[in-house]
Scaffold this active site. Sequence first.
Site, mmCIF file in Angstrom:
data_model
loop_
_atom_site.group_PDB
_atom_site.id
_atom_site.type_symbol
_atom_site.label_atom_id
_atom_site.label_comp_id
_atom_site.label_asym_id
_atom_site.label_seq_id
_atom_site.Cartn_x
_atom_site.Cartn_y
_atom_site.Cartn_z
ATOM 1 N N LYS A 178 31.291 28.692 49.419
ATOM 2 C CA LYS A 178 31.835 29.873 50.102
ATOM 3 C C LYS A 178 32.716 30.563 49.059
ATOM 4 C CE LYS A 178 34.326 32.360 53.280
ATOM 5 N NZ LYS A 178 35.243 33.037 52.362
ATOM 6 N N GLU A 254 41.666 21.084 43.324
ATOM 7 C CA GLU A 254 42.439 21.683 42.228
ATOM 8 C C GLU A 254 43.415 22.643 42.894
ATOM 9 O OE1 GLU A 254 43.801 24.230 40.087
ATOM 10 O OE2 GLU A 254 41.830 24.925 39.431
ATOM 11 N N CYS A 288 46.602 29.181 38.330
ATOM 12 C CA CYS A 288 47.311 27.958 38.743
ATOM 13 C C CYS A 288 48.008 27.298 37.565
ATOM 14 C CB CYS A 288 46.337 26.945 39.332
ATOM 15 S SG CYS A 288 45.461 27.576 40.729
ATOM 16 N N GLU A 385 55.383 28.819 43.468
ATOM 17 C CA GLU A 385 54.385 29.321 42.527
ATOM 18 C C GLU A 385 54.414 30.850 42.621
ATOM 19 O OE1 GLU A 385 50.416 27.899 43.350
ATOM 20 O OE2 GLU A 385 49.872 28.042 41.236
HETATM 21 C C1 SIN Z 1 43.060 28.432 38.067
HETATM 22 O O1 SIN Z 1 43.938 29.260 38.056
HETATM 23 O O2 SIN Z 1 42.817 27.788 39.084
HETATM 24 C C2 SIN Z 1 42.206 28.134 36.866
HETATM 25 C C3 SIN Z 1 42.807 28.519 35.587
HETATM 26 C C4 SIN Z 1 41.981 28.111 34.409
HETATM 27 O O3 SIN Z 1 40.846 27.670 34.554
HETATM 28 O O4 SIN Z 1 42.497 28.222 33.297
#
Ligand code: SIN
Length: 484
Positions: A178, A254, A288, A385
């Site tokens: 998705k 993740e 992230c 974050e």
């Molecule tokens: C992400 O922000 O989840 C991935 C970042 C990355 O692959 O460097």
Amino acid sequence: MSLNLNLVKTASFINGQWHTSKNSPFDVHNPVDGSIIASLSGANKSDAILAVDAAEKAMPAWRAKTAKERSTILRKWYDLIMEHQDDLAAILTAEQGKPLKEAKGEIAYGANYIEWFAEEAKRIYGDTIPGASSNSRVVIIKQGVGIVSAITPWNFPNAMITRKAAPALAAGCAFVVKAAQETPLSALALAELGKQAGIPAGIFNVIVSNTSRPIGEVLTGDPRVAKFSFTGSTEVGKSLLAQCATTVKKTSMELGGNAPFVVFDDANIDQAVQGALVSKFRNAGQTCVCSNRFFVQAGIYKEFSEKLAQAASQLNMGDGSESNIDIGPLINNKAIESVAGLVNNAISEGAVALTGGHIDEMGDRFFEPTVLTNITPSMSVAREEIFGPVAPLIKFETEKEAVELANDTEVGLASYIYTRDIGRVWRVSEALEFGMVGINEGIISNEMAPFGGVKQSGMGREGSKYGLEDYLEIKYLCMGGLDS
Ligand code: SIN
């Protein structure tokens, strides 16, 4: 900028077909100005079930192919993606907002996972182990886990799909994803090229929809799905994990980060500033692994903060489809409100903006690249974050203090340290409670390396040989009766 319409698809891709659903049409918007790029046919729960049906039907033949046959098809997919790198980047920039040069980088980054796992597909080795008795042997084989489902985010609409799909397909699994509702076009373009590459119908399915929950329920709840993989926030990840528990799925999660970027007195300051710039402002701070908290040792605090502010103020913000743009818009108004809220709170508690601090006059989705000093670790800008182009700086005195401050978070995805002292490199790297440590490097993601986190940043690894293990089951064969 005009888009290659052969790659702009407007319906889910299920069982090798563009699957128009009568339900829930939805629009995809350009984050620059909110204009509509495309109107899509949105899938519903029964469409998600159809995708799992298709995966179930197609998987036995895919699994029965030789590893080399699967590898050849994956390699072709990689080649087609790279042939269409410019077209795919234009689509990605239009729906996601990142500058074209970054979008091109993401297409290559995403394709590299396909190339890598096309190669790894041929290296799924087992083991033989001496048996418990002279007439037996222990044999280990590795097999694909089964049907894999995934939910992927809008910040990397291409690469977050390929780094899950490529190992799954390499291992002989069928895949149902998705795509994020903000950025479905990149996912559908990948499906079109996958079809051209010869991925059989039902092996790579993409569901697009602006309703997540009913589709998520199928992807996390259907007993035929063996594994679920998610990239997104820790909060959403927790509830998806709970949903997966009812059918005991394997999961890869993740989740969110709160990356520390620690600069010691002995660092090469110019290198540290460059590293901070790319780590913080890539994708307008919407990754992230973005540095979220900067810890700078007292002796170089002033010089580092001034140099970083100077460099950040030179970044060129604007519509990512234009040339020479370094920072695009944030994804939507909610994102802007959240970033502005964190900055305003920090300033009201005593933070000082050396540069930036406001929504830019370019438009209401653009937030100025911002460097904040006078930050304390308890401020929300240092605890949450940020997901925006804001660098909060905290001064520290000792190595011990830096490590304690860095580890003072429930999450543990990426971290960064800048130092020239080899002993300190080892001490601090080993003490940091994070899945990844960049040492004198601000960008650490690539297909050869295991990407993933510890603590509430999730579980599993993507990329590298470990990324394939996540899609394999170990089976033990007890071979007995060997005595003549
Ligand atoms: C992400 O922000 O989840 C991935 C970042 C990355 O692959 O460097």
